[in-house]
Enzyme design. Structure first.
Site, PDB file in Angstrom:
ATOM      1  N   ARG A   1       0.823  -1.212   0.000  1.00 34.90           N
ATOM      2  CA  ARG A   1       0.000   0.000   0.000  1.00 34.90           C
ATOM      3  C   ARG A   1       0.857   1.261   0.000  1.00 34.90           C
ATOM      4  NH1 ARG A   1      -0.444   4.624   2.654  1.00 34.90           N
ATOM      5  NH2 ARG A   1      -0.084   3.547   4.613  1.00 34.90           N
TER       6      ARG A   1
ATOM      7  N   HIS B   1       4.909   4.583  12.782  1.00 30.87           N
ATOM      8  CA  HIS B   1       4.968   4.514  11.316  1.00 30.87           C
ATOM      9  C   HIS B   1       6.016   5.536  10.863  1.00 30.87           C
ATOM     10  CE1 HIS B   1       2.821   4.055   7.302  1.00 30.87           C
ATOM     11  NE2 HIS B   1       3.412   5.220   7.112  1.00 30.87           N
TER      12      HIS B   1
ATOM     13  N   CYS C   1       4.486   9.188   0.086  1.00 27.22           N
ATOM     14  CA  CYS C   1       3.091   9.582  -0.075  1.00 27.22           C
ATOM     15  C   CYS C   1       3.038  10.558  -1.240  1.00 27.22           C
ATOM     16  CB  CYS C   1       2.557  10.239   1.195  1.00 27.22           C
ATOM     17  SG  CYS C   1       0.864  10.820   0.955  1.00 27.22           S
TER      18      CYS C   1
HETATM   19  P1  HMG Z   1     -12.541  14.555  -3.515  1.00 29.45           P
HETATM   20  O1  HMG Z   1     -12.015  14.828  -4.899  1.00 29.45           O
HETATM   21  O2  HMG Z   1     -12.846  15.723  -2.639  1.00 29.45           O
HETATM   22  O3  HMG Z   1     -13.789  13.562  -3.474  1.00 29.45           O
HETATM   23  O4  HMG Z   1     -11.479  13.638  -2.785  1.00 29.45           O
HETATM   24  P2  HMG Z   1     -15.119  13.424  -4.228  1.00 29.45           P
HETATM   25  O5  HMG Z   1     -16.035  12.794  -3.250  1.00 29.45           O
HETATM   26  O6  HMG Z   1     -15.493  14.737  -4.867  1.00 29.45           O
HETATM   27  O7  HMG Z   1     -14.771  12.364  -5.366  1.00 29.45           O
HETATM   28  C1  HMG Z   1     -13.986  12.649  -6.506  1.00 29.45           C
HETATM   29  C2  HMG Z   1     -14.125  11.480  -7.472  1.00 29.45           C
HETATM   30  O8  HMG Z   1     -13.554  10.298  -6.890  1.00 29.45           O
HETATM   31  C3  HMG Z   1     -15.592  11.112  -7.763  1.00 29.45           C
HETATM   32  O9  HMG Z   1     -15.619  10.563  -9.055  1.00 29.45           O
HETATM   33  C4  HMG Z   1     -15.895  10.036  -6.753  1.00 29.45           C
HETATM   34  O10 HMG Z   1     -16.918   9.154  -7.157  1.00 29.45           O
HETATM   35  C5  HMG Z   1     -14.559   9.297  -6.699  1.00 29.45           C
HETATM   36  P3  HMG Z   1     -16.302  11.368 -10.292  1.00 29.45           P
HETATM   37  O11 HMG Z   1     -17.686  11.640  -9.869  1.00 29.45           O
HETATM   38  O12 HMG Z   1     -15.469  12.632 -10.420  1.00 29.45           O
HETATM   39  O13 HMG Z   1     -16.131  10.434 -11.436  1.00 29.45           O
HETATM   40  N1  HMG Z   1     -14.363   8.651  -5.398  1.00 29.45           N
HETATM   41  C6  HMG Z   1     -14.086   7.369  -5.242  1.00 29.45           C
HETATM   42  N2  HMG Z   1     -13.956   6.355  -6.119  1.00 29.45           N
HETATM   43  C7  HMG Z   1     -13.671   5.149  -5.605  1.00 29.45           C
HETATM   44  N3  HMG Z   1     -13.470   4.913  -4.289  1.00 29.45           N
HETATM   45  C8  HMG Z   1     -13.576   5.896  -3.388  1.00 29.45           C
HETATM   46  C9  HMG Z   1     -13.899   7.191  -3.861  1.00 29.45           C
HETATM   47  N4  HMG Z   1     -14.064   8.377  -3.239  1.00 29.45           N
HETATM   48  C10 HMG Z   1     -14.355   9.272  -4.196  1.00 29.45           C
HETATM   49  N5  HMG Z   1     -13.360   5.658  -2.093  1.00 29.45           N
HETATM   50  C11 HMG Z   1     -10.979  11.831  -1.285  1.00 29.45           C
HETATM   51  C12 HMG Z   1     -11.642  13.206  -1.465  1.00 29.45           C
HETATM   52  C13 HMG Z   1     -10.901  11.587   0.179  1.00 29.45           C
HETATM   53  C14 HMG Z   1     -11.839  10.785  -1.997  1.00 29.45           C
HETATM   54  C15 HMG Z   1      -9.578  11.899  -1.972  1.00 29.45           C
HETATM   55  O14 HMG Z   1      -8.907  12.996  -1.451  1.00 29.45           O
HETATM   56  C16 HMG Z   1      -8.751  10.653  -1.764  1.00 29.45           C
HETATM   57  O15 HMG Z   1      -9.099   9.575  -2.260  1.00 29.45           O
HETATM   58  N6  HMG Z   1      -7.595  10.803  -1.057  1.00 29.45           N
HETATM   59  C17 HMG Z   1      -6.695   9.693  -0.764  1.00 29.45           C
HETATM   60  C18 HMG Z   1      -5.269  10.115  -0.878  1.00 29.45           C
HETATM   61  C19 HMG Z   1      -4.350   8.980  -0.493  1.00 29.45           C
HETATM   62  O16 HMG Z   1      -4.685   7.815  -0.653  1.00 29.45           O
HETATM   63  N7  HMG Z   1      -3.150   9.327   0.010  1.00 29.45           N
HETATM   64  C20 HMG Z   1      -2.183   8.353   0.420  1.00 29.45           C
HETATM   65  C21 HMG Z   1      -2.559   7.607   1.659  1.00 29.45           C
HETATM   66  S1  HMG Z   1      -2.212   8.476   3.160  1.00 29.45           S
HETATM   67  C22 HMG Z   1      -0.553   8.113   3.495  1.00 29.45           C
HETATM   68  O17 HMG Z   1       0.135   7.591   2.672  1.00 29.45           O
HETATM   69  C23 HMG Z   1      -0.048   8.400   4.875  1.00 29.45           C
HETATM   70  C24 HMG Z   1       0.133   7.148   5.749  1.00 29.45           C
HETATM   71  O18 HMG Z   1       1.020   6.229   5.140  1.00 29.45           O
HETATM   72  C25 HMG Z   1       0.674   7.520   7.145  1.00 29.45           C
HETATM   73  C26 HMG Z   1       1.901   8.427   7.106  1.00 29.45           C
HETATM   74  O19 HMG Z   1       2.911   8.094   6.445  1.00 29.45           O
HETATM   75  O20 HMG Z   1       1.838   9.451   7.759  1.00 29.45           O
HETATM   76  C27 HMG Z   1      -1.224   6.422   5.949  1.00 29.45           C
HETATM   77 MG    MG Z   2       3.193   6.363   5.246  1.00 31.69          MG
END
Ligand code: HMG
Ligand code: MG
Length: 320
Positions: free
Chosen positions: A24, A216, A249
């Site tokens: 992931r 983490h 990220c």
């Molecule tokens: P948004 O653009 O505000 O959301 O994003 P939305 O609700 O307007 O949706 C935009 C489009 O995405 C729409 O599609 C939704 O249907 C679709 P459209 O109508 O334009 O065709 N959509 C989805 N499709 C499938 N599955 C879903 C989903 N949600 C919306 N679940 C949102 C808001 C939260 C969705 C977006 O910002 C997002 O997905 N962010 C995730 C970012 C991410 O994954 N970052 C990396 C992980 S965090 C990390 O790595 C840190 C960690 O490791 C810890 C650390 O290191 O500190 C955990």
């Molecule tokens: Mg991380």
């Protein structure tokens, strides 16, 4: 050498849960998008190396993280696996997709800083907590376990220092929401050991004991192992890491790879701490992955072990 000489230190846990995030956190950040079958093979190899907690993928918006857009297909391909296999879920749509795939544990992911909440989730910090609350309560109703990440616990690339009181508030809010395990993210790898101890003490004072916490660490400044050791000395027994040091990220400037699982295992085995991991099988997996991604692993242990392994030997390949 393929195994360290072991000598114990007082005050450490006898067993540590390694929470593997390579499929992931690792693959979400790669410019090369791997075919789903390769990702499944990666997970199978990690499991056969003895990793019993492997975070599989993310059910986030595919527009935001195209690298993991095949989460549903990946889970169908993998079928049931022994052990603990959470997936990241940001919203109700993600929860629906995850439950349709038979997932038993999800992880929601908040930020201790305002800037990263905006950049990673397109929501303010408080809006993001409102986004997660119904997801967590529905997941709990369905009998799922919920892990809560809090990113930028030790600093943020846009804001600089993140006050510990703010970190404690966000971790506390995630705990109150119903997350059973809280993972403290050093997203950009800037933490140092004293700061880790300070945060653990503040969380303890807030009623969050180390038994509920995981750490983490990303290894941007080479501090991840030192930070891990002090966290273990202060009672934490769940450590996130990524095979071969993959990771980062896509929405955090300067986030490099996570602490490499191999480097962690070398240290833990050297301290006489059980992990259940076969280091040789794991290194073979990371060498195979490095070949697929076309770049060497940043893990010192993978590089050191590579020179001692017969790479034509097939051990480490998963049997399906
Ligand atoms: P948004 O653009 O505000 O959301 O994003 P939305 O609700 O307007 O949706 C935009 C489009 O995405 C729409 O599609 C939704 O249907 C679709 P459209 O109508 O334009 O065709 N959509 C989805 N499709 C499938 N599955 C879903 C989903 N949600 C919306 N679940 C949102 C808001 C939260 C969705 C977006 O910002 C997002 O997905 N962010 C995730 C970012 C991410 O994954 N970052 C990396 C992980 S965090 C990390 O790595 C840190 C960690 O490791 C810890 C650390 O290191 O500190 C955990
Ligand atoms: Mg991380």
């Amino acid at each position: 050498m393929r195994t360290p000489e072991s000598a114990m230190l007082a005050g450490l846990p006898t067993r540590v849960e390694i929470y593997e995030v390579g499929p992931r956190d690792g693959l979400q950040n790669e410019s090369r998008i791997l075919p789903t079958e390769m990702k499944a093979e990666f997970v199978r190899r990690l499991v056969s190396a003895g990793l019993s907690s492997v975070e599989l993928t993310s059910f986030v918006s595919p527009k935001w993280v195209p690298q993991l857009a095949d989460a549903d297909e990946l889970l169908a391909l993998l079928g049931p696996l022994p052990g603990r296999h959470p997936v990241l879920v940001p919203n109700e749509r993600g929860l629906e997709r995850a439950t349709a795939c038979g997932v038993k544990e999800i992880a929601v992911f908040a930020s201790a800083s305002e800037s990263f909440a905006q950049r990673n989730l397109n929501h303010s910090l408080s809006e993001s907590l409102q986004l997660f609350a119904p997801v967590v309560s529905r997941a709990l109703e369905l009998g799922l376990k919920v892990r809560g990440y809090v990113s930028m616990c030790f600093g943020d690339p846009w804001e600089g220092d993140v006050p510990l009181a703010q970190v404690v508030d966000v971790v506390g809010a995630m705990a109150e929401m119903g997350c059973s395990e809280l993972s403290l993210g050093d997203t950009i790898g800037v933490a140092t050991p004293g700061r880790v101890v300070e945060l653990l003490a503040r969380l303890g004072a807030r009623g969050l004991p180390p038994s509920r916490l995981a750490v983490h660490f990303h290894d941007t400044y080479g501090q991840a192992l030192a930070n891990t050791l002090v966290a273990l000395q202060h009672g934490v027994a769940t450590v996130d890491s990524s095979a071969g040091g993959l990771g980062g990220c896509p929405y955090a400037k300067s986030a490099t790879g996570n602490l490499a699982t191999e480097d962690l295992v070398w240290q833990l085995h050297g301290l006489g701490i059980e992990t259940g991991v076969d280091l040789e099988v794991l290194c073979r997996t990371s060498l195979w992955m490095a070949q697929l991604l076309g770049r060497p692993s940043p893990s010192a242990t993978v590089r050191a072990m590579a020179s001692t392994l017969d790479l034509n030997d097939e051990r480490g390949e998963a049997t399906q």
